[in-house]
Design a protein around this motif. Sequence first.
Motif, short mmCIF file in Angstrom:
data_model
loop_
_atom_site.label_atom_id
_atom_site.label_comp_id
_atom_site.label_asym_id
_atom_site.label_seq_id
_atom_site.Cartn_x
_atom_site.Cartn_y
_atom_site.Cartn_z
N VAL A 49 0.84 -1.20 0.00
CA VAL A 49 0.00 0.00 0.00
C VAL A 49 0.88 1.25 0.00
O VAL A 49 1.79 1.37 0.81
CB VAL A 49 -0.92 -0.01 1.24
N SER A 50 0.60 2.17 -0.94
CA SER A 50 1.31 3.44 -0.97
C SER A 50 0.32 4.59 -0.97
O SER A 50 -0.70 4.53 -1.66
CB SER A 50 2.19 3.55 -2.23
N ALA A 51 0.60 5.62 -0.18
CA ALA A 51 -0.25 6.82 -0.16
C ALA A 51 0.50 7.93 0.56
O ALA A 51 1.12 7.67 1.60
CB ALA A 51 -1.56 6.53 0.57
N ALA A 52 0.47 9.13 0.00
CA ALA A 52 1.07 10.29 0.65
C ALA A 52 -0.06 11.23 1.05
O ALA A 52 -0.97 11.49 0.25
CB ALA A 52 2.03 10.98 -0.30
N ILE A 53 -0.03 11.71 2.27
CA ILE A 53 -1.10 12.57 2.76
C ILE A 53 -0.52 13.88 3.27
O ILE A 53 0.45 13.89 4.04
CB ILE A 53 -1.92 11.82 3.83
N ASN A 54 -1.12 14.97 2.78
CA ASN A 54 -0.58 16.31 3.04
C ASN A 54 -1.44 17.09 4.01
O ASN A 54 -2.62 16.80 4.21
CB ASN A 54 -0.47 17.07 1.72
N ARG A 55 -0.82 18.12 4.56
CA ARG A 55 -1.54 19.07 5.40
C ARG A 55 -2.74 19.63 4.65
O ARG A 55 -2.67 19.86 3.45
CB ARG A 55 -0.56 20.20 5.73
N GLY A 56 -3.84 19.82 5.35
CA GLY A 56 -5.03 20.39 4.73
C GLY A 56 -5.96 19.34 4.13
O GLY A 56 -7.04 19.68 3.67
N GLU A 57 -5.53 18.09 4.14
CA GLU A 57 -6.38 17.04 3.55
C GLU A 57 -7.19 16.31 4.62
O GLU A 57 -6.67 15.97 5.69
CB GLU A 57 -5.51 15.97 2.86
N LEU A 58 -8.47 16.07 4.29
CA LEU A 58 -9.33 15.19 5.09
C LEU A 58 -9.52 13.93 4.24
O LEU A 58 -10.18 13.97 3.20
CB LEU A 58 -10.67 15.87 5.37
N ASP A 232 -12.31 14.78 1.46
CA ASP A 232 -11.73 15.33 0.23
C ASP A 232 -11.24 14.24 -0.71
O ASP A 232 -11.12 14.43 -1.91
CB ASP A 232 -10.50 16.21 0.56
N ARG A 233 -10.92 13.11 -0.12
CA ARG A 233 -10.26 12.05 -0.90
C ARG A 233 -10.53 10.72 -0.21
O ARG A 233 -10.56 10.67 1.01
CB ARG A 233 -8.77 12.38 -0.88
N ILE A 234 -10.78 9.69 -1.02
CA ILE A 234 -11.07 8.37 -0.44
C ILE A 234 -10.05 7.35 -0.94
O ILE A 234 -9.86 7.18 -2.15
CB ILE A 234 -12.48 7.88 -0.83
N ILE A 235 -9.39 6.71 0.01
CA ILE A 235 -8.52 5.58 -0.33
C ILE A 235 -9.32 4.33 -0.03
O ILE A 235 -9.70 4.08 1.11
CB ILE A 235 -7.22 5.62 0.51
N ARG A 236 -9.65 3.58 -1.10
CA ARG A 236 -10.45 2.36 -0.92
C ARG A 236 -9.55 1.14 -0.86
O ARG A 236 -8.72 0.93 -1.75
CB ARG A 236 -11.44 2.19 -2.08
N LEU A 237 -9.77 0.33 0.17
CA LEU A 237 -9.01 -0.91 0.33
C LEU A 237 -9.90 -2.10 0.05
O LEU A 237 -11.10 -2.07 0.33
CB LEU A 237 -8.48 -1.04 1.76
N ARG A 238 -9.29 -3.13 -0.51
CA ARG A 238 -9.96 -4.43 -0.56
C ARG A 238 -8.88 -5.49 -0.42
O ARG A 238 -7.85 -5.42 -1.10
CB ARG A 238 -10.73 -4.62 -1.87
N ASP A 239 -9.10 -6.44 0.49
CA ASP A 239 -8.10 -7.49 0.73
C ASP A 239 -6.69 -6.93 0.89
O ASP A 239 -5.73 -7.47 0.34
CB ASP A 239 -8.11 -8.51 -0.42
N GLY A 240 -6.57 -5.82 1.63
CA GLY A 240 -5.25 -5.29 1.94
C GLY A 240 -4.57 -4.53 0.82
O GLY A 240 -3.39 -4.19 0.93
N GLN A 241 -5.31 -4.24 -0.26
CA GLN A 241 -4.71 -3.48 -1.34
C GLN A 241 -5.56 -2.25 -1.66
O GLN A 241 -6.77 -2.24 -1.44
CB GLN A 241 -4.59 -4.34 -2.60
N VAL A 242 -4.90 -1.21 -2.19
CA VAL A 242 -5.62 0.00 -2.58
C VAL A 242 -6.28 -0.27 -3.93
O VAL A 242 -5.60 -0.58 -4.90
CB VAL A 242 -4.66 1.21 -2.71
N VAL A 243 -7.62 -0.17 -3.97
CA VAL A 243 -8.30 -0.36 -5.25
C VAL A 243 -8.60 0.97 -5.92
O VAL A 243 -8.76 1.03 -7.14
CB VAL A 243 -9.58 -1.22 -5.12
#
Length: 246
Positions: A49-58, A232-243
């Motif tokens: 899983v990779s994701a970068a999250i910045n200030r100001g993001e919900l 503001d943004r949705i990271i969807r997971l399924r079976d431990g992976q970002v879909v």
Amino acid sequence: MSRIDPDDAAQQPTPVVNAVDVGRTYRRGQGGLLGRNSDATVVTALDTVSAAINRGELVGIAGPSGSGKSTLLHLLAALDTPTTGRIEIGGTNTAELSERARSRLRRDHIGIVFQRFHLLPALTAQQNVALPFIEWGVGKTERHDRAELLLHRVGLGDRLTHRPAELSGGEQQRVAVARALAGEPELLIADEPTGELDSEAGANVLDLLADVAEDRAVIVASHDQAVLDRVDRIIRLRDGQVVSDA
Ligand code: ADP
Ligand code: MG
């Protein structure tokens, strides 16, 4: 005609939290009844899983039960470290820190809110919010003043001396958010924060989280569509992976 501007890369903000190819496995059945390890099975809770999250993001973390949401939140909150890949908080790899340094990193940078508020029942709202200040050695008058300010900030200035049992679920969760904000963290992490609340109380908590996300990063795991509609943004997971991540 365009060319790559070397300044562009330099202008990218350092993410508040950055997950790079993160995996987390758990051993299940280890030790069993007779202490035999041979039948231990490995459960892959998260896989690259990779994701970068910045200030100001919900940011919402979505996905069915068992998809890895809580596992990811624990890693992003530096409560746990990945089996593979890395988590960087303010540019620091959490796995390279000692347990003690990691706990200091959490104290200085991260606030955490749980589904079941975790307030101490014998203490007033103000005393609950003042708890982290005790741990940090802040004197009595100052910690009470700061707790009062935080409770005003979450709309509970008139509930300072109420104990958890005298507050509604939504109010208790707002006390928990006030306590999580005590250290002015740049990262606020909430695992199913509306899971125990009715829709109106849940909406109030979401208003609060959206408000505090203006000058920090807020990450909320939820399978509640009303929550996901607000982020503001949705990271969807399924079976431990970002879909999907949008
Ligand atoms: P979610 O929060 O999306 O419901 P979790 O992150 O809690 O998902 O769990 C992801 C997977 O990892 C599930 O299969 C779960 O059973 C497993 N898991 C979570 N925590 C542990 C643990 N401590 N030991 C063994 N397996 C675990
Ligand atoms: Mg969970």
